[in-house]
Design a protein around this motif. Structure first.
Motif, PDB file in Angstrom:
ATOM      1  N   LEU A  95      -0.090   8.159  -2.739  1.00 40.82           N
ATOM      2  CA  LEU A  95       0.803   8.616  -2.171  1.00 40.82           C
ATOM      3  C   LEU A  95       0.670   8.713  -0.917  1.00 40.82           C
ATOM      4  O   LEU A  95       1.688   8.067  -0.048  1.00 40.82           O
ATOM      5  N   LYS A  96      -0.246   9.272  -0.615  1.00 44.25           N
ATOM      6  CA  LYS A  96      -1.071   9.885   1.066  1.00 44.25           C
ATOM      7  C   LYS A  96      -1.167   8.894   1.384  1.00 44.25           C
ATOM      8  O   LYS A  96      -0.268   8.421   2.890  1.00 44.25           O
ATOM      9  N   ALA A  97      -1.353   6.887   1.045  1.00 43.49           N
ATOM     10  CA  ALA A  97      -0.981   6.057   1.486  1.00 43.49           C
ATOM     11  C   ALA A  97      -0.834   5.568   2.590  1.00 43.49           C
ATOM     12  O   ALA A  97       0.016   4.961   3.920  1.00 43.49           O
ATOM     13  N   ALA A  98       0.702   5.014   1.599  1.00 44.93           N
ATOM     14  CA  ALA A  98       2.029   5.023   1.698  1.00 44.93           C
ATOM     15  C   ALA A  98       3.255   5.814   2.536  1.00 44.93           C
ATOM     16  O   ALA A  98       3.160   5.032   3.910  1.00 44.93           O
ATOM     17  N   ARG A  99       2.739   7.124   2.365  1.00 42.68           N
ATOM     18  CA  ARG A  99       3.226   7.827   3.695  1.00 42.68           C
ATOM     19  C   ARG A  99       2.649   7.706   4.848  1.00 42.68           C
ATOM     20  O   ARG A  99       3.196   7.579   5.857  1.00 42.68           O
ATOM     21  N   SER A 100       1.279   7.832   4.924  1.00 48.14           N
ATOM     22  CA  SER A 100       0.180   7.312   6.398  1.00 48.14           C
ATOM     23  C   SER A 100       1.173   6.096   6.996  1.00 48.14           C
ATOM     24  O   SER A 100       0.742   5.691   8.081  1.00 48.14           O
ATOM     25  N   ALA A 101       1.124   4.824   6.028  1.00 51.55           N
ATOM     26  CA  ALA A 101       1.857   3.709   6.492  1.00 51.55           C
ATOM     27  C   ALA A 101       3.401   3.485   7.317  1.00 51.55           C
ATOM     28  O   ALA A 101       3.182   3.123   7.812  1.00 51.55           O
ATOM     29  N   THR A 102       4.188   4.339   6.326  1.00 53.97           N
ATOM     30  CA  THR A 102       4.760   4.107   6.687  1.00 53.97           C
ATOM     31  C   THR A 102       5.741   5.017   7.337  1.00 53.97           C
ATOM     32  O   THR A 102       6.918   4.888   8.241  1.00 53.97           O
ATOM     33  N   GLY A 103       4.868   5.896   7.755  1.00 50.60           N
ATOM     34  CA  GLY A 103       5.714   7.608   8.195  1.00 50.60           C
ATOM     35  C   GLY A 103       7.187   7.956   7.616  1.00 50.60           C
ATOM     36  O   GLY A 103       8.040   9.357   7.486  1.00 50.60           O
ATOM     37  N   GLU A 104       7.272   7.753   5.689  1.00 53.05           N
ATOM     38  CA  GLU A 104       8.238   8.813   5.539  1.00 53.05           C
ATOM     39  C   GLU A 104       7.621   8.956   3.969  1.00 53.05           C
ATOM     40  O   GLU A 104       6.614   8.721   3.283  1.00 53.05           O
ATOM     41  N   ALA A 128       8.328  -1.551   1.933  1.00 58.34           N
ATOM     42  CA  ALA A 128       6.704  -0.939   2.276  1.00 58.34           C
ATOM     43  C   ALA A 128       6.342   0.080   1.685  1.00 58.34           C
ATOM     44  O   ALA A 128       4.533   0.898   1.664  1.00 58.34           O
ATOM     45  N   PHE A 129       7.136   1.114   1.053  1.00 61.16           N
ATOM     46  CA  PHE A 129       6.464   2.743   0.094  1.00 61.16           C
ATOM     47  C   PHE A 129       6.533   1.745  -0.710  1.00 61.16           C
ATOM     48  O   PHE A 129       7.244   2.020  -1.620  1.00 61.16           O
ATOM     49  N   MET A 130       5.272   1.508  -1.438  1.00 62.97           N
ATOM     50  CA  MET A 130       4.960   0.660  -3.002  1.00 62.97           C
ATOM     51  C   MET A 130       5.517   0.365  -3.544  1.00 62.97           C
ATOM     52  O   MET A 130       6.518   0.289  -4.692  1.00 62.97           O
ATOM     53  N   GLY A 131       6.368  -1.292  -2.704  1.00 66.87           N
ATOM     54  CA  GLY A 131       6.763  -2.236  -3.611  1.00 66.87           C
ATOM     55  C   GLY A 131       8.490  -1.308  -3.305  1.00 66.87           C
ATOM     56  O   GLY A 131       9.135  -1.810  -4.186  1.00 66.87           O
ATOM     57  N   GLY A 132       8.961  -0.012  -3.102  1.00 65.33           N
ATOM     58  CA  GLY A 132       9.691   0.192  -2.710  1.00 65.33           C
ATOM     59  C   GLY A 132      10.227   0.984  -4.528  1.00 65.33           C
ATOM     60  O   GLY A 132      11.467   0.748  -4.836  1.00 65.33           O
TER      61      GLY A 132
END
Length: 284
Positions: A95-104, A128-132
């Motif tokens: 979750l942290k990685a996805a938030r860092s990558a997308t800003g969401e 883009a956030f964990m495959g939606g």
């Protein structure tokens, strides 16, 4: 050697990684290399083959809302990592990685604004956030978007892009399907349109639930739309499926979509649908 290093350090250059990431885009459909600037100016649509690339919430809102202005609805707070799940990484780290990558904060974002002077709430699923993937946060955000539309007496327009349910949340992710179905029913009881735009790719539990419950079903061209994998279906029914079996064009031909709309025409199309489906709400 000192002289050589001094000259080399003064020569401007672009690294290979920077060139690939910032100057060129490789189309996923035709594999053509396109200048990123040209690609973005064309709304992230390949100018060679017309394939519609994946875009996130901010780009989608920018393309649709009037005056490039909208109000993003607050993201709900839900219990994170309810199952304390871990595979190769901890779920909280993913979750942290996805938030860092997308800003969401998660894979679904709502915003309220106007499309050609008509109020609308738009929800966008970000692949883009964990495959939606659909989990607690996605389900709760969808429900809040529907209820925001009811409060504003305007349509709820949802853009889907997902690989399905989020495995790290197990059965809790699947429970979002009936929860979101109830939210769609609330919209209908309020007499408000629920419009779905399916984008590449939409599959799994998302395809089996709220993605196919729209009053109007739209898709972008060449989108992959599927409940499960081609090989799984072929092994089950022991038959060879058509090459375009899981494409937007195939679904339109077989009555599962109302229309396929290119991204450049989507804003006008949505404005026309709002005016047709909810004229009294807009007038009020």
């Amino acid at each position: 050697m000192n002289w050589f290093n001094n000259v080399r350090n003064r020569i401007p250059f672009i690294s290979k990684r920077s060139t690939e990431d910032t100057l060129w885009h490789k189309c996923r459909d035709c594999n053509q290399m396109v200048f990123t600037k040209e690609y973005e100016e064309n709304l992230s649509v390949c100018p060679e083959c017309g394939f519609h690339g994946r875009i996130g919430p901010s780009a989608r809102f920018l393309q649709l809302f009037d005056d490039m202005s909208w109000e993003e609805l607050p993201a709900p707070k839900v219990k994170e990592d309810p199952l304390k799940f871990r595979d190769q990484k901890k779920y909280v780290d993913r979750l942290k990685a996805a938030r860092s990558a997308t800003g969401e904060s998660d894979a679904f974002v709502n915003a309220r604004g106007q499309i050609k002077g008509q109020d609308a709430v738009i929800g966008v699923q970000d692949f883009a956030f964990m495959g939606g993937s659909m989990g607690l946060a996605v389900g709760e955000t969808f429900v809040r978007g529907a209820r925001a539309a009811i409060e504003a007496q305007c349509p709820y327009i949802v853009f889907t892009a997902s690989g399905g349910a989020r495995m790290q949340e197990g059965g809790l992710s699947l429970m979002q399907m009936p929860k979101m179905t109830v939210a769609v029913e609330e919209l209908r009881e309020a007499g408000l349109p629920y419009i779905v735009v399916l984008t590449d790719p939409t599959s799994g539990g998302v395809m089996a639930s709220y993605a196919m419950l729209g009053d109007i079903q739209i898709s972008e061209p060449k989108a992959l739309l599927a409940f499960t994998g081609r090989r799984v279906i072929e092994n089950t029914i022991r038959e060879k499926l058509p090459d375009n079996f899981q494409s937007a064009e195939y679904l339109l031909e077989h009555g599962m979509l109302d229309m396929i709309v290119e991204r450049s025409a989507l804003r006008d199309t949505l404005a026309q649908l709002i005016a047709f489906l909810a004229p009294s709400k807009q007038a009020a």
